[in-house]
Design a protein around this motif. Structure first.
Motif: not given
Length: 246
Positions: A166-182
């Motif tokens: 995500t190149n440490c983009d906070e919006q992309l990080i938040e979206k990704a963590f929603l998927n991998i840490v339900p």
């Protein structure tokens, strides 16, 4: 994570500034965090090598009230704890105040921003040629030894990949963590506890037990091959996906 990350070390839009916290640092709590359901928690921690009186815990309790909301959400939990020794016995006391000060500030820190900053130190630490991939408890981790200690620390490979890709983009990080840490499913009891008001549950719980910044975005390619660690090794993994092996 310590609030100093945002009050003292952050720059630009990440920096949190309140005049009262500059002039009187002891009015704010030490730590903020997210629980398993990604709800905010505020913590004030005090420690002594000798005995600690009840006033210290009451002061810590007051400090937890000095954040009203984080990213528009009221913290689900505010607690003050004190850790100290009395007669060579380690003591731990906890207060869980539910109220907050009306004049307390609102802090604008997104979950993606928090995840990025929380993992930044270990992410940077793993940007090294001697980082290796291991398997533990059916999960893959990237770890690296703290030089001269024999201790290895690391994070789940998928967490590292999120920060990398995500190149440490906070919006992309938040979206990704929603998927991998339900989020865990909420039971009827947990929902009832969650929405109890202070009037319904005015008693503050007090339990005492005696017991004896910046992320570099350089990509890594040279990661060593997998090692499998047995579960009976001196290895622990937190709910944050950080592994420590000693």
């Amino acid at each position: 994570m310590h609030l100093d990350v945002y009050t003292n070390f952050a720059t630009g839009s990440d920096k949190v500034f309140f005049e009262k916290w500059i002039t009187d640092r002891n009015t704010r709590p030490d730590l903020i965090g997210l629980d398993k359901r990604r709800e905010w928690v505020v913590i004030e921690a005090k420690g002594r090598t000798n005995s600690m009186g009840p006033l210290n815990l009451l002061e810590a309790k007051e400090q937890t009230k000095n954040i009203k909301t984080i990213n528009g959400q009221y913290p689900i939990l505010r607690f003050a704890n004190s850790t100290y020794f009395r007669r060579n016995i380690w003591n731990f006391s906890l207060l869980d105040p539910e109220e907050y000060n009306e004049s307390a500030p609102d802090i604008e820190i997104t979950q993606g921003q928090f995840y990025r900053d929380y993992y930044s130190t270990i992410y940077n630490f793993l940007q090294h040629d001697d980082t290796e991939k291991i398997e533990y408890d059916n999960n893959s981790f990237l770890v690296r030894e703290l030089k001269g200690t024999g201790i290895k620390i690391g994070i789940k490979s998928e967490f590292f990949s999120v920060l990398n890709e995500t190149n440490c983009d906070e919006q992309l990080i938040e979206k990704a963590f929603l998927n991998i840490v339900p989020k865990p499913s909420e039971t009827k009891d947990s929902l009832e506890d969650k929405y109890k008001s202070l009037e319904e549950n005015p008693n503050i719980k007090d339990s005492t037990k005696n017991i004896g910044g910046e992320i570099r975005n350089n990509k890594r390619n040279n990661i060593q091959t997998n090692n499998i660690i047995s579960k009976n090794s001196n290895t622990s993994v937190g709910i944050d996906g950080i592994l420590v092996r000693y």
